[in-house]
Design an enzyme around this catalytic site. Structure first.
Site, PDB file in Angstrom:
ATOM      1  N   LYS A  43      38.251  38.241  53.683  1.00 37.37           N
ATOM      2  CA  LYS A  43      37.833  39.579  53.252  1.00 37.37           C
ATOM      3  C   LYS A  43      36.602  39.982  54.056  1.00 37.37           C
ATOM      4  O   LYS A  43      35.468  39.717  53.651  1.00 37.37           O
ATOM      5  CB  LYS A  43      37.533  39.573  51.748  1.00 37.37           C
ATOM      6  CG  LYS A  43      36.948  40.881  51.239  1.00 37.37           C
ATOM      7  CD  LYS A  43      36.958  40.988  49.734  1.00 37.37           C
ATOM      8  CE  LYS A  43      36.244  42.260  49.298  1.00 37.37           C
ATOM      9  NZ  LYS A  43      36.485  42.614  47.908  1.00 37.37           N
ATOM     10  N   GLU A  48      34.656  35.996  51.845  1.00 38.42           N
ATOM     11  CA  GLU A  48      34.094  37.311  52.190  1.00 38.42           C
ATOM     12  C   GLU A  48      32.773  37.215  52.938  1.00 38.42           C
ATOM     13  O   GLU A  48      31.704  37.183  52.326  1.00 38.42           O
ATOM     14  CB  GLU A  48      33.909  38.152  50.909  1.00 38.42           C
ATOM     15  CG  GLU A  48      33.392  39.559  51.204  1.00 38.42           C
ATOM     16  CD  GLU A  48      33.241  40.441  49.961  1.00 38.42           C
ATOM     17  OE1 GLU A  48      33.383  39.934  48.834  1.00 38.42           O
ATOM     18  OE2 GLU A  48      32.973  41.638  50.131  1.00 38.42           O
ATOM     19  N   LYS A  88      36.747  34.801  44.567  1.00 35.73           N
ATOM     20  CA  LYS A  88      36.036  35.438  45.678  1.00 35.73           C
ATOM     21  C   LYS A  88      34.575  34.994  45.757  1.00 35.73           C
ATOM     22  O   LYS A  88      33.934  34.780  44.725  1.00 35.73           O
ATOM     23  CB  LYS A  88      36.078  36.954  45.486  1.00 35.73           C
ATOM     24  CG  LYS A  88      35.466  37.723  46.636  1.00 35.73           C
ATOM     25  CD  LYS A  88      35.114  39.150  46.261  1.00 35.73           C
ATOM     26  CE  LYS A  88      33.645  39.260  45.887  1.00 35.73           C
ATOM     27  NZ  LYS A  88      33.185  40.658  45.776  1.00 35.73           N
TER      28      LYS A  88
HETATM   29  P1  13P Z   1      33.276  47.446  48.428  1.00 35.24           P
HETATM   30  O1  13P Z   1      34.698  47.726  48.810  1.00 35.24           O
HETATM   31  O2  13P Z   1      32.675  48.476  47.529  1.00 35.24           O
HETATM   32  O3  13P Z   1      32.420  47.094  49.598  1.00 35.24           O
HETATM   33  O4  13P Z   1      33.299  46.129  47.531  1.00 35.24           O
HETATM   34  C1  13P Z   1      34.069  45.075  47.920  1.00 35.24           C
HETATM   35  C2  13P Z   1      33.544  43.864  47.291  1.00 35.24           C
HETATM   36  O5  13P Z   1      34.252  43.142  46.633  1.00 35.24           O
HETATM   37  C3  13P Z   1      32.137  43.539  47.494  1.00 35.24           C
HETATM   38  O6  13P Z   1      31.949  42.200  47.246  1.00 35.24           O
END
Ligand code: 13P
Length: 342
Positions: free
Chosen positions: A219, A177, A136
């Site tokens: 994401k 993400e 990620k």
């Molecule tokens: P949250 O669901 O707490 O936003 O965290 C997700 C995440 O992986 C942040 O990088």
């Protein structure tokens, strides 16, 4: 890279009604959350907390993959079994956060650029050898007066694409993400516009960097009003806006969209995901899943408070949130599920 393996892993991560559990808080972030609850900010406390999570009985019923942090992927249960083995034995796929954090961006006051590309190829090889099957990288975009800028959107989108390409070369599924932050007074419409522009830019760069869309997971944030915006839309309005935005900007080849929670309460995150699946699931090209950290972990962390005796109760709370999100994937989450647990 074996493209078919990447595609199979990506599909497995969003198959059925499962989703991802993010437990990849960096040490400073984890320590901050511990400090608020008076939990010691030590390596052993972080290890014990992550042991609580990965040994939760039945977790694999609702969770397809967990995202670990560099310290965590090297840790073990108290009895010596490595976390990666515990996770794999539970039928869960181990993943790893590989960005080096969002840093102030030069020439762009109030904006951040995510770092971590230098040396990434070698780090990915090591994580893959340790058993990670996906990775990620998070980019963060704040909404405010004149921001996000084109420069910030472009630089972050390009970094995401370069990371994703390196992941696929190493045989790891990239979980891409791009996060539009909830902080601020901005409206849902502003979040919609920024999210659409960001997603379009991200997919342009993913294409330019030759990323196989079938072998990745997106994401993103949901399309939401800022936390302090006076107008807070209903759950259904959020679901509609989010799906409308994604239909414009996310190619159908992507197997799954696994939302981050971003500071929403656990209940609200489940309710909004549920509404999207109730209203649109049968008409969408991609699965709508979850990849929550706070919206799954927070109640468990608050119960645990660093006390060994509270581990079973904390695990129950963790499993409950995982189960609620599994129900939300099917469009079967109800507020009554919360009362049953209480
Ligand atoms: P949250 O669901 O707490 O936003 O965290 C997700 C995440 O992986 C942040 O990088």
């Amino acid at each position: 890279m074996n493209a078919q393996e990447l595609i199979d892993t990506a599909r497995t991560l969003v198959a059925g009604d499962k989703g991802l559990l993010a437990m990849d808080e960096s040490n400073p972030t984890c320590n901050k959350r511990f400090a608020r609850l008076g939990i010691p900010q030590t390596e052993e406390a972080r290890r014990a907390y992550r042991e609580l999570i990965v040994t939760t009985p039945g977790l694999g019923e609702f969770i397809s993959g967990v995202i670990l942090y560099d310290e965590t992927i090297r840790q073990s249960r108290k009895d010596g079994s490595p976390f990666v083995k515990v996770i794999t034995d539970a039928g869960i796929i181990p993943g790893i956060k590989v960005d080096a954090g969002a840093k102030d961006m030069a020439g762009h006051p109030g904006e951040k650029i995510t770092e971590g590309l230098d040396g990434l190829r070698d780090r990915l090889a090591e994580y893959s050898q340790m058993g990670a099957r996906f990775a990620k990288w998070r980019a963060v975009l704040a909404v405010g007066d004149g921001i996000p800028s084109r420069g910030c959107i472009e630089a972050n989108a390009q970094a995401l694409a370069r990371y994703a390409s390196l992941c696929q070369e190493a045989g790891l599924v990239p979980v891409v993400e791009p996060e539009v932050l909830m902080d601020g007074e901005h409206t849902l419409e502003q979040c919609f516009e920024v999210t659409e522009e960001l997603l379009r830019m991200v997919f342009n760069h993913l294409y330019t960097q030759r990323v196989t869309l079938e072998g990745m997971i997106l994401k993103p944030n949901m399309v939401l009003p800022g936390l302090t915006c006076p107008k807070q839309e209903t759950v259904d309005e959020v679901a509609d806006a989010t799906v409308r935005c994604f239909l414009r900007a996310v190619p159908a080849a992507v197997p799954g969209v696994a939302f981050l929670s971003g500071g929403q309460s656990g209940e609200l995150a489940s309710a909004r995901l549920n509404a999207m699946n109730v209203r649109f699931k049968s008409r969408l090209p991609w699965a709508l899943a979850f990849s929550f950290a706070r919206a799954i972990q927070q109640p468990a962390l608050e119960i645990w408070q660093g006390e060994e005796a509270r581990v079973p109760a904390a695990q129950q709370a963790l499993l409950h949130r995982a189960k609620c999100n599994g129900a939300a994937r099917r469009g079967e989450y109800t507020a009554a599920m919360e009362r049953t647990s209480a």
